[in-house]
Scaffold this motif. Structure first.
Motif, mmCIF file in Angstrom:
data_model
loop_
_atom_site.group_PDB
_atom_site.id
_atom_site.type_symbol
_atom_site.label_atom_id
_atom_site.label_comp_id
_atom_site.label_asym_id
_atom_site.label_seq_id
_atom_site.Cartn_x
_atom_site.Cartn_y
_atom_site.Cartn_z
ATOM 1 N N CYS A 1 14.906 35.372 50.211
ATOM 2 C CA CYS A 1 14.148 35.449 51.468
ATOM 3 C C CYS A 1 13.596 34.080 51.850
ATOM 4 C CB CYS A 1 13.015 36.457 51.335
ATOM 5 S SG CYS A 1 13.556 38.180 51.257
ATOM 6 N N ALA A 2 13.094 33.342 50.862
ATOM 7 C CA ALA A 2 12.560 32.011 51.132
ATOM 8 C C ALA A 2 13.640 31.094 51.696
ATOM 9 C CB ALA A 2 11.971 31.415 49.852
ATOM 10 N N VAL A 3 14.839 31.156 51.115
ATOM 11 C CA VAL A 3 15.956 30.331 51.606
ATOM 12 C C VAL A 3 16.298 30.709 53.043
ATOM 13 C CG1 VAL A 3 18.400 29.800 51.307
ATOM 14 C CG2 VAL A 3 16.911 29.951 49.310
ATOM 15 N N MET A 4 16.388 32.016 53.324
ATOM 16 C CA MET A 4 16.767 32.451 54.663
ATOM 17 C C MET A 4 15.676 32.156 55.686
ATOM 18 S SD MET A 4 19.052 35.919 54.062
ATOM 19 C CE MET A 4 17.993 36.750 52.866
ATOM 20 N N PHE A 5 14.407 32.237 55.282
ATOM 21 C CA PHE A 5 13.311 31.876 56.176
ATOM 22 C C PHE A 5 13.373 30.392 56.533
ATOM 23 C CE2 PHE A 5 10.530 35.671 55.206
ATOM 24 C CZ PHE A 5 10.318 36.012 56.530
ATOM 25 N N ARG A 6 13.644 29.544 55.533
ATOM 26 C CA ARG A 6 13.688 28.110 55.762
ATOM 27 C C ARG A 6 14.812 27.727 56.722
ATOM 28 N NH1 ARG A 6 11.206 24.649 52.124
ATOM 29 N NH2 ARG A 6 11.954 23.025 53.556
ATOM 30 N N ARG A 7 15.855 28.558 56.785
ATOM 31 C CA ARG A 7 16.992 28.243 57.632
ATOM 32 C C ARG A 7 16.840 28.754 59.054
ATOM 33 N NH1 ARG A 7 22.041 29.288 53.416
ATOM 34 N NH2 ARG A 7 21.558 27.545 52.043
ATOM 35 N N LEU A 8 15.743 29.423 59.343
ATOM 36 C CA LEU A 8 15.508 29.890 60.707
ATOM 37 C C LEU A 8 15.132 28.713 61.598
ATOM 38 C CD1 LEU A 8 13.408 33.149 60.223
ATOM 39 C CD2 LEU A 8 15.718 33.001 61.103
ATOM 40 N N HIS A 9 15.758 28.606 62.767
ATOM 41 C CA HIS A 9 15.370 27.581 63.733
ATOM 42 C C HIS A 9 13.986 27.884 64.294
ATOM 43 C CE1 HIS A 9 19.003 25.265 63.903
ATOM 44 N NE2 HIS A 9 19.751 26.326 64.152
ATOM 45 N N THR A 10 13.712 29.166 64.486
ATOM 46 C CA THR A 10 12.480 29.581 65.126
ATOM 47 C C THR A 10 12.158 31.005 64.682
ATOM 48 O OG1 THR A 10 11.456 30.130 67.264
ATOM 49 C CG2 THR A 10 13.831 30.360 67.108
ATOM 50 N N THR A 11 10.931 31.417 64.876
ATOM 51 C CA THR A 11 10.537 32.792 64.546
ATOM 52 C C THR A 11 10.691 33.719 65.747
ATOM 53 O OG1 THR A 11 8.239 32.275 65.081
ATOM 54 C CG2 THR A 11 8.903 32.051 62.778
ATOM 55 N N SER A 12 11.366 33.226 66.825
ATOM 56 C CA SER A 12 11.511 34.042 68.025
ATOM 57 C C SER A 12 12.451 35.232 67.796
ATOM 58 C CB SER A 12 12.021 33.193 69.197
ATOM 59 O OG SER A 12 13.284 32.629 68.884
ATOM 60 N N ASP A 13 13.305 35.155 66.766
ATOM 61 C CA ASP A 13 14.174 36.280 66.428
ATOM 62 C C ASP A 13 13.337 37.288 65.647
ATOM 63 O OD1 ASP A 13 16.100 38.053 65.628
ATOM 64 O OD2 ASP A 13 17.539 36.541 64.977
ATOM 65 N N GLY A 14 12.656 38.145 66.389
ATOM 66 C CA GLY A 14 11.676 39.028 65.784
ATOM 67 C C GLY A 14 12.254 39.995 64.776
ATOM 68 N N LEU A 15 13.438 40.564 65.095
ATOM 69 C CA LEU A 15 14.030 41.533 64.184
ATOM 70 C C LEU A 15 14.452 40.883 62.877
ATOM 71 C CD1 LEU A 15 16.175 43.811 66.526
ATOM 72 C CD2 LEU A 15 14.090 44.417 65.301
ATOM 73 N N ARG A 16 15.058 39.707 62.962
ATOM 74 C CA ARG A 16 15.456 39.023 61.728
ATOM 75 C C ARG A 16 14.230 38.678 60.888
ATOM 76 N NH1 ARG A 16 19.780 35.252 60.049
ATOM 77 N NH2 ARG A 16 20.689 35.271 62.136
ATOM 78 N N THR A 17 13.185 38.186 61.544
ATOM 79 C CA THR A 17 11.962 37.831 60.820
ATOM 80 C C THR A 17 11.332 39.058 60.173
ATOM 81 O OG1 THR A 17 11.542 36.016 62.378
ATOM 82 C CG2 THR A 17 9.690 36.762 61.044
ATOM 83 N N ALA A 18 11.290 40.167 60.919
ATOM 84 C CA ALA A 18 10.717 41.405 60.372
ATOM 85 C C ALA A 18 11.537 41.911 59.204
ATOM 86 C CB ALA A 18 10.637 42.463 61.467
ATOM 87 N N MET A 19 12.875 41.797 59.306
ATOM 88 C CA MET A 19 13.722 42.264 58.216
ATOM 89 C C MET A 19 13.520 41.430 56.956
ATOM 90 S SD MET A 19 17.745 42.235 57.576
ATOM 91 C CE MET A 19 17.381 40.708 56.742
ATOM 92 N N LEU A 20 13.428 40.105 57.135
ATOM 93 C CA LEU A 20 13.218 39.239 55.977
ATOM 94 C C LEU A 20 11.837 39.474 55.362
ATOM 95 C CD1 LEU A 20 14.813 35.873 57.181
ATOM 96 C CD2 LEU A 20 15.752 37.543 55.573
ATOM 97 N N ALA A 21 10.838 39.719 56.201
ATOM 98 C CA ALA A 21 9.494 40.009 55.686
ATOM 99 C C ALA A 21 9.501 41.312 54.887
ATOM 100 C CB ALA A 21 8.496 40.088 56.838
ATOM 101 N N SER A 22 10.206 42.325 55.397
ATOM 102 C CA SER A 22 10.303 43.600 54.681
ATOM 103 C C SER A 22 11.055 43.429 53.365
ATOM 104 C CB SER A 22 11.015 44.645 55.557
ATOM 105 O OG SER A 22 10.294 44.888 56.741
ATOM 106 N N LEU A 23 12.104 42.611 53.394
ATOM 107 C CA LEU A 23 12.869 42.354 52.178
ATOM 108 C C LEU A 23 12.004 41.645 51.142
ATOM 109 C CD1 LEU A 23 15.742 42.824 51.116
ATOM 110 C CD2 LEU A 23 16.344 40.550 51.964
ATOM 111 N N ALA A 24 11.169 40.706 51.612
ATOM 112 C CA ALA A 24 10.264 40.017 50.697
ATOM 113 C C ALA A 24 9.250 40.985 50.099
ATOM 114 C CB ALA A 24 9.547 38.879 51.428
ATOM 115 N N LEU A 25 8.743 41.909 50.906
ATOM 116 C CA LEU A 25 7.808 42.916 50.392
ATOM 117 C C LEU A 25 8.480 43.807 49.350
ATOM 118 C CD1 LEU A 25 5.905 43.969 53.644
ATOM 119 C CD2 LEU A 25 5.007 42.652 51.715
ATOM 120 N N PHE A 26 9.766 44.095 49.561
ATOM 121 C CA PHE A 26 10.509 44.856 48.559
ATOM 122 C C PHE A 26 10.543 44.084 47.233
ATOM 123 C CE2 PHE A 26 14.607 45.343 46.363
ATOM 124 C CZ PHE A 26 14.516 46.672 45.988
#
Length: 276
Positions: free
Chosen positions: A69-94
């Motif tokens: 999740c940390a790797v994929m977060f770092r590769r985001l250009h922006t947090t405007s992709d809300g669904l991707r950000t929410a999915m990665l946050a949920s995956l991190a919580l898992f």
């Protein structure tokens, strides 16, 4: 040009899925508990001989999920992709919930001990057992959230809307995402219902353990699929691995070594204490 998954997240999440599955280790140990009525996490209970094995597997699996999740977060250009950000946050919580599971293991295995089952039903097994229950529920909810968000992405893509699955994902990819995520949600709901129905006795109904293991397999399939289903957040360059990738690889190796060292030290200490 054919799109390839980002290599490092794919390696991390596939490794996490292999460790989290637990079924191969359970089979190698000869199924110490009745797989039709026990939770997989009971094999990591404090009073079980297999405790350190399964706690080590889940601890490393959760750590690898967090690192991916940390790797994929770092590769985001922006947090405007809300669904991707929410999915990665949920995956991190898992990942966090999975690690908390083993840091606060079950006090005993209810399916193997009637007194333990009665104490579990009465809620008298202590705070660590309660934390374990909360962590398990949180990890299950987070995995279900990941599945639900992926389904929303499929629905948006079918309407021609931009999603992290790409502007027009192939029918094969859409079907794969849909089948796996629906299985995750259905098995999660079923396991929750079975857990509630068995709360009065502290033991899963007959067959509940099989459903819970199927649920674990579907979550592992989802973990393996995520880096293949999502389009890369950044276009790979010809300059070779980025600095972020290099740091993540070093972190992966260090985290693996640390986790295995801790698991080995705890196992050695447990052996010494048991033979004293």
């Amino acid at each position: 040009m054919r799109r390839h998954p980002s290599t490092l997240p794919a390696v991390l999440l596939t490794s996490a899925a292999a460790l989290y599955l637990g079924l191969p280790a359970e089979a190698l140990l000869g199924f110490p508990l009745d797989p039709t009525r026990s939770y997989l996490s009971e094999l990591a209970a404090s009073d079980q001989p297999s405790s350190m094995v399964f706690r080590g597997l889940d601890l490393l699996a959760g750590a690898l999920v967090l690192l991916a999740c940390a790797v994929m977060f770092r590769r985001l250009h922006t947090t405007s992709d809300g669904l991707r950000t929410a999915m990665l946050a949920s995956l991190a919580l898992f990942g966090i919930g999975t690690m908390a599971d083993v840091l606060f293991p079950m006090a005993c295995a209810p399916s193997a001990d009637a007194r333990c089952a009665a104490a579990d039903a009465a809620g008298t097994l202590g705070p660590a057992h309660l934390v374990h229950t909360a962590a398990s529920a949180s990890a299950l909810a987070a995995a279900s959230a990941v599945a639900a968000i992926l389904l929303i992405m499929v629905a948006r893509a079918a309407r021609g809307l931009p999603t992290a699955l790409g502007p027009s994902p192939s029918p094969r990819r859409s079907v794969a995402v849909t089948v796996v995520t629906v299985l995750v949600l259905v098995t999660s709901i079923t396991v929750t219902a079975l857990s509630l129905s068995g709360s009065a006795t502290g033991v899963l109904p007959a067959g509940g353990g099989v459903v819970q293991r199927v649920q674990t397999m579907t979550i592992c399939l989802m973990l393996t699929g995520v880096p293949h289903w999502l389009r890369p957040a950044k276009r790979p360059t010809a300059a070779g691995p980025s600095a972020d990738d290099s740091v993540a690889y070093v972190g992966f190796l260090a985290l693996t070594a640390l986790t295995l060292s801790v698991a080995g030290a705890v196992t050695f200490l447990a052996i010494l204490l048991s033979s004293a």
